[in-house]
Design a protein around this motif. Structure first.
Motif: not given
Length: 246
Positions: A184-188, A190-197, A207-212, A220-223
């Protein structure tokens, strides 16, 4: 062409003359609409190696009516919709492509890997060569996709060597695909659901940003159903997140 004795072998030649691989079905009784009654052929009997339908054994088409026309349904090389049938789970079954079953002659794990990837699985756990539905037969279309010879790296069986004929000495090819974990992958944003960013959440956790980097962002976008990423962000660009990092 009158439909007396019209069969799959005759239809197969017609389809090949039009540049298709083979025929899916031979039709009768003007299946695709009434035709003029100026028939040119009757009792057609092709061997399969002719360069024209007129070279096939036939008689003159006389005493035929508008509802007596022979027809064909040709196999479109681009129609490689794949499915599994007869299995007890969605990731297991006999392999069918378009209107055809796939013969097990030469079928191996490399072919199975390509089939599973076409179905959206990461690969094949097992290939097998027996018919899960022992009484299955196809009288309308005795032809099968045979002698598939994938290297295992192709995106589709369409890109592999194969034949279409009725010379299958084995059973229907089958596969057991590795099951895909459900993420189950999603984007947030400012606390609200988003579809593109947004900040990426997996199974509800950030997800921690180490080495991201951009490569990770593209996955992630393809998922999420997009074709790729424009950029990768770090340091909670789209708002603060909980500390339950994945």
């Amino acid at each position: 062409v009158w439909d007396n004795n019209w069969d799959i072998k005759n239809a197969d030649l017609v389809c090949k003359l039009f540049g298709f691989t083979a025929a899916v079905k031979a039709t009768k009784s003007s299946k695709f609409g009434s035709v003029p009654d100026n028939f040119i052929m009757d009792n057609v009997n092709c061997l399969g190696n002719e360069s024209s339908l007129l070279e096939c054994s036939h008689s003159d088409g006389k005493n035929c009516g508008p509802g007596d026309a022979a027809g064909v349904v040709c196999f479109d090389h681009n129609d490689f919709a794949i499915r599994l049938e007869d299995g007890d789970t969605p990731n297991k079954g006999n392999v069918f492509i378009g209107h055809y079953s796939v013969c097990s002659d030469g079928w191996d794990i490399r072919d199975a890997n390509v089939a599973c990837k076409m179905l959206g699985y990461p690969g094949a756990e097992e290939s097998f060569s027996y018919n899960l539905e022992c009484d299955r037969h196809n009288e309308d279309n005795p032809y099968m996709i045979t002698n598939v010879g994938c290297a295992g790296v192709e995106h589709s069986i369409r890109n592999c060597p194969y034949n279409i004929n009725n010379n299958c000495s084995g059973e229907i090819a089958g596969v057991i695909c590795y099951e895909v974990p459900v993420y189950n992958i999603s984007l947030s944003y400012n606390g609200k659901s988003s579809s593109l960013e947004g900040n990426v959440f997996l199974q509800g956790n950030p997800i921690c940003d180490d080495l991201w980097d951009r490569t990770d962002a593209t996955v992630a976008c393809k998922m999420l159903g997009s074709s790729g990423s424009v950029s990768a962000s770090t340091r909670s660009t789209y708002g603060k997140v909980p500390l339950n990092f994945e």
